[in-house]
Design a protein around this motif. Structure first.
Motif, PDB file in Angstrom:
ATOM      1  N   SER A   1       0.832  -1.208   0.000  1.00 33.06           N
ATOM      2  CA  SER A   1       0.000   0.000   0.000  1.00 33.06           C
ATOM      3  C   SER A   1       0.863   1.253   0.000  1.00 33.06           C
ATOM      4  CB  SER A   1      -0.943   0.000   1.205  1.00 33.06           C
ATOM      5  OG  SER A   1      -0.223   0.020   2.424  1.00 33.06           O
TER       6      SER A   1
ATOM      7  N   THR B   1       0.823   4.219  -2.876  1.00 39.53           N
ATOM      8  CA  THR B   1       0.615   5.613  -2.469  1.00 39.53           C
ATOM      9  C   THR B   1       1.716   6.502  -3.042  1.00 39.53           C
ATOM     10  OG1 THR B   1      -0.452   4.916  -0.412  1.00 39.53           O
ATOM     11  CG2 THR B   1       0.388   7.167  -0.498  1.00 39.53           C
TER      12      THR B   1
ATOM     13  N   LEU C   1      -3.772   0.447  -3.846  1.00 49.20           N
ATOM     14  CA  LEU C   1      -4.121   0.652  -2.437  1.00 49.20           C
ATOM     15  C   LEU C   1      -5.296  -0.238  -2.038  1.00 49.20           C
ATOM     16  CD1 LEU C   1      -3.899   4.546  -2.191  1.00 49.20           C
ATOM     17  CD2 LEU C   1      -2.428   2.912  -1.007  1.00 49.20           C
TER      18      LEU C   1
ATOM     19  N   SER D   1      -4.149  -4.017  -2.019  1.00 52.03           N
ATOM     20  CA  SER D   1      -3.301  -4.382  -0.890  1.00 52.03           C
ATOM     21  C   SER D   1      -4.097  -4.486   0.404  1.00 52.03           C
ATOM     22  CB  SER D   1      -2.159  -3.377  -0.745  1.00 52.03           C
ATOM     23  OG  SER D   1      -2.662  -2.075  -0.475  1.00 52.03           O
ATOM     24  N   ARG D   2      -5.147  -3.684   0.536  1.00 50.38           N
ATOM     25  CA  ARG D   2      -6.009  -3.768   1.716  1.00 50.38           C
ATOM     26  C   ARG D   2      -6.854  -5.038   1.712  1.00 50.38           C
ATOM     27  NH1 ARG D   2      -5.564   0.340   5.762  1.00 50.38           N
ATOM     28  NH2 ARG D   2      -4.552   2.118   4.779  1.00 50.38           N
TER      29      ARG D   2
ATOM     30  N   GLY E   1      -2.206  -5.383  -6.801  1.00 50.89           N
ATOM     31  CA  GLY E   1      -2.221  -4.985  -5.401  1.00 50.89           C
ATOM     32  C   GLY E   1      -2.608  -6.129  -4.477  1.00 50.89           C
TER      33      GLY E   1
END
Length: 401
Positions: free
Chosen positions: A145, A149, A270, A273-274, A328
């Motif tokens: 993440s 970013t 992002l 990855s979450r 991600g």
């Protein structure tokens, strides 16, 4: 799980990673820009600069993998940060003195590429020793993440800095970021690292240079994943210069539109990855790798429909959003899987061999796809990569969790 629960050492390691990554993305494409704007070189030399940094830097890094394996990892990471700091700082100094040359840019690119590979190998081994296996996916998700970013914010801010303050501004910022990263690693604290045992031998022998590849190719879990990830990254990156030529040349997109087309979709990284940790908890590690490893290669073929105008810009953003969101999810899961299947005394050699192979493959396929574009058309070459990459999921691990 919060970063606090991963411990003080991880918080400092993550902060060091975030700092150096911010500098790297802030200085994204700074060397080609300096080569064009300051040294006034042509396209062939710009391509040489990019290829030499990857290929020669990877070759230089080959003996460093086994060397790192039998050294304490944090001092190696600090040393590589300081090497990158020193190498990059020579660029603004030479520019200020009116002595900057193309050859110097090539040498600095090679040194930085070799230090990147060595740092990555040492940091992977450091992370495996720092955290229990159950926390590795959380940590890799944090890193992923952070990377996306930085990729969203860095290039636009770097472009603005160059426009306002000059062509070497972002190189200075990148150099300082590595100095701050070294300070963060020194601040990790905890008990001193034990020196890895090597046995009766103290020097790296010729056979040690291929230990990483020998282990990867002999391991039934890592071998298919290695081949898959190296080929996927190579085919994706091989088309990047061709897409730039098409968008900025044939289809007449403005530079800000080109940057926007690739910056905005990074928000998908992002999101992905979450999602990686809860998806693995529900569906299993290998299942997620197979699903999202397949999804990520379904998107590049859409670039064959690239065209001008607003709809063409939207097409690029949709393709990139799908690709990056899938990556991600996939990347932290695969990074965790790789660490879990690599013994602690082989991590540095394995990661070094993996990085060297990836960079050499990218350099070779970029040159090959440039030739293919010259013999056909850039759009044809982009389409060929999109079709070939559809076969790579066959190399993903098939066994169940």
């Amino acid at each position: 799980m919060s970063s606090a629960s991963l411990g003080r050492g991880f918080r400092w390691l993550w902060a060091a990673y975030a700092t150096s990554l911010a500098g790297t993305w802030l200085a994204f494409d700074s060397f080609p820009l300096i080569a064009v704007l300051v040294l006034h070189v042509g396209p062939a030399q710009v391509s040489l600069l990019a290829a030499a940094g990857l290929a020669v830097g990877a070759v230089v890094a080959v003996p460093l993998g086994p060397w790192v394996e039998f050294r304490r990892k944090r001092p190696v990471m600090v040393a590589m940060d300081l090497v990158r700091f020193g190498a990059l700082l020579t660029v603004p100094l030479a520019y200020a003195l009116g002595a900057l040359s193309f050859g110097q840019l090539v040498v600095v690119a090679v040194v930085v590429a070799a230090a990147d590979i060595t740092f990555t190998a040492a940091s992977g081994a450091c992370l495996k020793a720092l955290l229990p296996p159950s926390q590795l996916l959380v940590a890799n998700g944090r890193f992923e993440s952070t990377m996306w970013t930085a990729s969203v914010l860095g290039p636009p801010l770097g472009g603005a800095a160059i426009a306002l303050l000059g062509p070497v501004t972002t190189v200075v910022a990148n150099a300082v970021s590595f100095l701050l990263s070294a300070a963060g690693i020194r601040a990790m604290g905890g008990p001193p690292e034990a020196r890895p045992e090597r046995g009766p031998r103290t020097r790296v022998r010729a056979g040690d240079l291929v230990d990483g590849w020998r282990f990867i190719l002999a391991d039934p879990a890592l071998r298919p994943l290695f081949l898959n990830t190296v080929l996927v990254s190579g085919l994706i990156m091989a088309t990047a210069p061709l897409v730039a030529v098409l968008m900025l040349g044939r289809f007449g997109f403005a530079p800000w539109q080109y940057a926007l087309a690739f910056a905005v979709p990074c928000t998908g990284g992002l999101i992905g990855s979450r999602l990686s940790r809860p998806l693995v908890a529900r569906y299993g590690q290998r299942g997620i790798m197979r699903v999202f490893g397949t999804l990520r290669v379904c998107w590049p073929v859409g670039m064959v429909f690239l065209h001008g105008g607003t709809s063409g810009l939207v097409l690029v953003m949709v393709v990139q959003l799908g690709l990056i969101t899938s990556m991600g999810v996939f990347n932290p899961v695969y990074a965790t899987y790789r660490l879990q299947h690599t013994p602690a005394d082989r991590v540095a050699r394995t990661l070094s061999a993996w990085s060297v192979s990836s960079k050499l493959t990218i350099a070779a396929l970029t040159a090959l796809w440039g030739l293919l574009a010259a013999l056909t058309t850039p759009l044809t070459a982009v389409g060929a990569a999109g079709v070939l990459i559809l076969a790579t999921p066959l190399l993903l691990p098939r066994t169940r969790d």
